[in-house]
Design a protein around this motif. Sequence first.
Motif, mmCIF file in Angstrom:
data_model
loop_
_atom_site.group_PDB
_atom_site.id
_atom_site.type_symbol
_atom_site.label_atom_id
_atom_site.label_comp_id
_atom_site.label_asym_id
_atom_site.label_seq_id
_atom_site.Cartn_x
_atom_site.Cartn_y
_atom_site.Cartn_z
ATOM 1 N N GLN A 24 -20.614 -23.005 12.486
ATOM 2 C CA GLN A 24 -19.901 -23.186 13.935
ATOM 3 C C GLN A 24 -19.675 -21.776 14.640
ATOM 4 O O GLN A 24 -19.635 -21.526 15.572
ATOM 5 N N GLN A 28 -21.254 -20.771 17.954
ATOM 6 C CA GLN A 28 -20.379 -20.419 19.146
ATOM 7 C C GLN A 28 -20.818 -19.080 19.690
ATOM 8 O O GLN A 28 -20.884 -18.791 20.962
ATOM 9 N N LYS A 32 -22.517 -18.185 23.529
ATOM 10 C CA LYS A 32 -21.671 -17.574 24.361
ATOM 11 C C LYS A 32 -22.242 -16.272 24.780
ATOM 12 O O LYS A 32 -21.693 -15.428 25.615
#
Length: 123
Positions: A24, A28, A32
Motif C-alpha cells: 500500500q 499510494q 499520488k
Amino acid sequence: MRVRNLAVPGWKTINLLNALNNDQKFIQAVSKADYITLNIGSNDLLKPIKDAFVASGGNLDAETIVINNSLETLVHLYPGLVVANAYEIGLNPLNNLIPGDIHPSLVGHKKLAQIGLEALGLD
C-alpha cells in the motif's frame, strides 16, 4: 518538488512489481505522484560501460555503445513516458562514478539530476 524515495538496495524487477501490486505504501505513493522516476537494473548497465571505457583507453563515445533501442519504442506506445538517457554518466566514469565502483559520485548524481530535469522539461 517534493521527493519520495522508495528505493530498496538489491531489488530486482520482480520485487518492484510485487510492491507496486501489493504494498500500500508503494501503491499510494505512485498513485499520488506527478512524476515518477524508475531506475532498476542500472548496475548491470553501468559496469559494462565502465569496462568498455577502460578497455578503450578513454576513447569511448556514445556511438560506440548500443543501448536498448526498444526504450524509444515505449515512448511512442505510452504517452507521457519520458526516457532520460542517464547512461551517459558512464561515458566519463573518472568524474561521474565513485572510483573503483559502478555507482554515481556526487558529480554523477548532479549529472543524473540535470539529465532528469531536462528530460522532464523542468530545467
